[in-house]
Design an enzyme around this catalytic site. Structure first.
Site, short mmCIF file in Angstrom:
data_model
loop_
_atom_site.label_atom_id
_atom_site.label_comp_id
_atom_site.label_asym_id
_atom_site.label_seq_id
_atom_site.Cartn_x
_atom_site.Cartn_y
_atom_site.Cartn_z
N GLU A 1 -0.74 -8.79 5.26
CA GLU A 1 -0.44 -8.95 6.69
C GLU A 1 -1.69 -8.91 7.56
O GLU A 1 -1.62 -9.21 8.76
CB GLU A 1 0.55 -7.86 7.15
CG GLU A 1 -0.02 -6.47 7.31
CD GLU A 1 -0.20 -5.67 6.03
OE1 GLU A 1 -0.55 -4.48 6.13
OE2 GLU A 1 0.00 -6.22 4.93
N CYS B 1 0.83 -1.21 0.00
CA CYS B 1 0.00 0.00 0.00
C CYS B 1 0.87 1.27 0.00
O CYS B 1 1.36 1.68 -1.04
CB CYS B 1 -0.99 -0.06 1.15
SG CYS B 1 -2.41 1.02 0.95
N HIS C 1 -3.21 -5.59 1.60
CA HIS C 1 -2.53 -5.83 2.88
C HIS C 1 -2.54 -7.33 3.23
O HIS C 1 -3.41 -7.78 3.97
CB HIS C 1 -3.21 -5.06 4.00
CG HIS C 1 -3.09 -3.58 3.89
ND1 HIS C 1 -2.05 -2.88 4.45
CD2 HIS C 1 -3.86 -2.67 3.27
CE1 HIS C 1 -2.19 -1.59 4.19
NE2 HIS C 1 -3.28 -1.45 3.47
#
Length: 190
Positions: free
Chosen positions: A171, A79, A169
């Protein structure tokens, strides 16, 4: 394997946890002296790219990080990290790390309410969950950069040599496939 995680702002802890689940050692970079530690790769997390750029500049990290990336240090930007690595960001003419031949449109999916989650295929990884939060997308790749994933006709993951970026994302979910792909890049397996 030891991975530096830029911890100036954004979702850095989530990246650390994901990498540690995969057996990688991590350390946070918060100031110039942290950068001097031995490292095999770097994570540039999501967050606010303008804030991260200001902090990188103010802390004297921007030029040394750029130097090491250009010298071959593997990097994974998500991002905001994608925006920092892009050579071209729509409507902006100032330098960032600017090491990757991609043209980016920031906040391409709109404001916070435009955030969404989906599942799509990523080249070399498979079908994975993708969480987009005020995400950019890549309008074009050039040079040695290649598209790795698209959502609704927009490039959302790319790679150029030792550099990997995602507009989403990885994560923020339990799937470790993208982080494993990065670790395999660091080890020269991908």
């Amino acid at each position: 394997m030891k991975i530096a995680v830029m911890a100036l702002q954004g979702a850095f802890i989530e990246h650390e946890r994901m990498l540690q689940r995969l057996g990688a050692e991590t350390f946070e970079v918060r100031q110039r002296s942290d950068w001097d530690q031995p490292k095999d790769g770097l994570i540039l997390p999501g967050g606010e790219s303008t804030t991260q750029l200001k902090l990188l500049t103010d802390l004297g990290l921007l030029d040394i990080v750029r130097r090491d990336l250009l010298a071959g240090l593997p990097v994974f930007g998500t991002c905001a990290g994608l925006i920092l690595l892009a050579k071209d960001v729509e409507g902006e003419d100032f330098a960032r790390l600017s090491t990757m031949d991609i043209r980016v449109r920031r906040n391409a999916y709109g404001r916070q309410l435009g955030s969404f989650a989906t599942e799509h295929d990523m080249k070399g990884v498979g079908t994975i969950p993708m969480t987009f939060i005020r995400a950019p997308y890549i309008e074009a790749v050039s040079g040695e950069a290649e598209s790795l994933a698209e959502v609704d006709g927009h490039i959302v993951a790319a790679r150029e040599g030792h550099q990997l970026v995602t507009a989403f994302h990885p994560e923020l979910n339990d799937n470790t496939a993208v982080h494993q792909y990065f670790l395999d890049m660091v080890q020269g397996k991908k």
